[in-house]
Design an enzyme around this catalytic site. Structure first.
Site, PDB file in Angstrom:
ATOM      1  N   GLY A 137       0.836  -1.191   0.000  1.00  0.00           N
ATOM      2  CA  GLY A 137       0.000   0.000   0.000  1.00  0.00           C
ATOM      3  C   GLY A 137       0.870   1.241   0.000  1.00  0.00           C
ATOM      4  O   GLY A 137       2.038   1.188   0.410  1.00  0.00           O
ATOM      5  N   GLN A 147       3.380   9.934   0.519  1.00  0.00           N
ATOM      6  CA  GLN A 147       4.663   9.221   0.504  1.00  0.00           C
ATOM      7  C   GLN A 147       5.465   9.464  -0.774  1.00  0.00           C
ATOM      8  O   GLN A 147       6.625   9.075  -0.853  1.00  0.00           O
ATOM      9  CB  GLN A 147       4.440   7.721   0.718  1.00  0.00           C
ATOM     10  CG  GLN A 147       3.944   7.403   2.127  1.00  0.00           C
ATOM     11  CD  GLN A 147       3.697   5.919   2.297  1.00  0.00           C
ATOM     12  OE1 GLN A 147       2.661   5.412   1.884  1.00  0.00           O
ATOM     13  NE2 GLN A 147       4.641   5.211   2.881  1.00  0.00           N
ATOM     14  N   CYS A 158       6.070   0.029   7.155  1.00  0.00           N
ATOM     15  CA  CYS A 158       5.701   1.190   6.357  1.00  0.00           C
ATOM     16  C   CYS A 158       6.867   1.480   5.423  1.00  0.00           C
ATOM     17  O   CYS A 158       8.013   1.499   5.866  1.00  0.00           O
ATOM     18  CB  CYS A 158       5.431   2.384   7.274  1.00  0.00           C
ATOM     19  SG  CYS A 158       5.050   3.900   6.372  1.00  0.00           S
ATOM     20  N   LEU A 159       6.586   1.692   4.148  1.00  0.00           N
ATOM     21  CA  LEU A 159       7.671   1.937   3.181  1.00  0.00           C
ATOM     22  C   LEU A 159       8.489   3.175   3.560  1.00  0.00           C
ATOM     23  O   LEU A 159       9.649   3.284   3.187  1.00  0.00           O
ATOM     24  CB  LEU A 159       7.109   2.094   1.761  1.00  0.00           C
ATOM     25  CG  LEU A 159       6.522   0.835   1.126  1.00  0.00           C
ATOM     26  CD1 LEU A 159       6.095   1.124  -0.308  1.00  0.00           C
ATOM     27  CD2 LEU A 159       7.509  -0.322   1.173  1.00  0.00           C
ATOM     28  N   HIS A 189      -4.134   1.976   7.560  1.00  0.00           N
ATOM     29  CA  HIS A 189      -2.776   2.537   7.569  1.00  0.00           C
ATOM     30  C   HIS A 189      -2.654   3.652   6.521  1.00  0.00           C
ATOM     31  O   HIS A 189      -2.121   4.734   6.806  1.00  0.00           O
ATOM     32  CB  HIS A 189      -1.779   1.393   7.295  1.00  0.00           C
ATOM     33  CG  HIS A 189      -0.340   1.797   7.216  1.00  0.00           C
ATOM     34  ND1 HIS A 189       0.608   1.344   8.111  1.00  0.00           N
ATOM     35  CD2 HIS A 189       0.330   2.591   6.340  1.00  0.00           C
ATOM     36  CE1 HIS A 189       1.790   1.866   7.786  1.00  0.00           C
ATOM     37  NE2 HIS A 189       1.653   2.617   6.701  1.00  0.00           N
ATOM     38  N   GLU A 190      -3.164   3.387   5.314  1.00  0.00           N
ATOM     39  CA  GLU A 190      -3.008   4.373   4.226  1.00  0.00           C
ATOM     40  C   GLU A 190      -3.890   5.598   4.439  1.00  0.00           C
ATOM     41  O   GLU A 190      -3.469   6.724   4.150  1.00  0.00           O
ATOM     42  CB  GLU A 190      -3.300   3.734   2.862  1.00  0.00           C
ATOM     43  CG  GLU A 190      -2.447   2.511   2.506  1.00  0.00           C
ATOM     44  CD  GLU A 190      -0.949   2.692   2.719  1.00  0.00           C
ATOM     45  OE1 GLU A 190      -0.464   3.842   2.671  1.00  0.00           O
ATOM     46  OE2 GLU A 190      -0.269   1.681   2.949  1.00  0.00           O
ATOM     47  N   HIS A 207      -2.187   7.924   6.700  1.00  0.00           N
ATOM     48  CA  HIS A 207      -1.156   8.716   6.022  1.00  0.00           C
ATOM     49  C   HIS A 207      -1.741  10.015   5.479  1.00  0.00           C
ATOM     50  O   HIS A 207      -1.106  11.075   5.547  1.00  0.00           O
ATOM     51  CB  HIS A 207      -0.571   7.944   4.830  1.00  0.00           C
ATOM     52  CG  HIS A 207       0.633   7.110   5.164  1.00  0.00           C
ATOM     53  ND1 HIS A 207       1.793   7.647   5.663  1.00  0.00           N
ATOM     54  CD2 HIS A 207       0.867   5.783   5.040  1.00  0.00           C
ATOM     55  CE1 HIS A 207       2.688   6.675   5.836  1.00  0.00           C
ATOM     56  NE2 HIS A 207       2.151   5.530   5.473  1.00  0.00           N
TER      57      HIS A 207
HETATM   58 ZN   LIG Z   1       2.975   3.677   5.551  1.00  0.00          ZN
END
Ligand SMILES: [Zn+2]
Length: 172
Positions: A44, A49, A91-92, A133-134, A137
């Site tokens: 995701g 991001q 998380c990326l 989660h997204e 963000h």
């Molecule tokens: Zn993340």
């Protein structure tokens, strides 16, 4: 391709604005985000991001393994939450970091597709986790903010070091 923003980048704390134009620019952003997500083997990604302050997320639970798994949601909102479960989450924007995070087990997400049509996801388990989660963000909320307080205090001590490490990774 847009570059992935790591923890410490102010874009990650910016609240994203609702999308009002469902045009080529939006589709290009979603394509770009999907490429970044797949490039980092993620499941995701939120627009913050890649430094775009728009309410767009992309999800692919197969991590790019299956071709038609990826989808984009525009202006997603979590409108109902049921139950809760803790599971390892990463998380990326925090490479190398994983923690158990408690999230709702089931979540109803109301959003739009890239053409502006309304879509609803009644998600459960991993999909519910990724979507929550997204959407976080998009509000500038990061998974480290969702840790239990004891772990969060330990995390606060580590965050400045992480910022430096990530800044170096970025420069390298
Ligand atoms: Zn993340």
């Amino acid at each position: 391709m847009a570059s992935l923003r790591l923890y410490g980048d102010p874009a990650l704390r910016r609240k994203a604005a609702p999308v009002t134009r469902f045009d080529d620019g939006l589709r290009a952003l979603a394509r770009d985000m999907t490429a970044v997500m797949h490039g980092h083997a993620g499941v995701g990604l939120a627009a913050n991001q890649v430094g775009a302050a728009q309410r767009v997320i992309v999800v692919d639970l197969s991590g790019g393994e299956r071709e038609d798994e990826a989808f984009a949601l525009v202006n997603p909102r979590v409108t109902a939450r049921t139950g809760s479960f803790a599971d390892e989450e990463g998380c990326l924007s925090f490479p190398g970091l994983r923690f158990p995070v408690r999230r709702a087990l089931e979540a109803r997400i109301e959003a739009q597709d890239l053409a502006g049509n309304p879509v609803v996801h009644e998600a459960r388990g991993l999909l519910a986790r990724v979507l929550q989660h997204e959407v976080d963000h998009l509000d500038g909320v990061l998974f480290v903010d969702r840790l239990p307080w004891r772990r969060r205090i330990a995390m606060w001590l580590k965050l400045p070091g992480l910022k430096r490490t990530y800044a170096k990774q970025k420069a390298a």
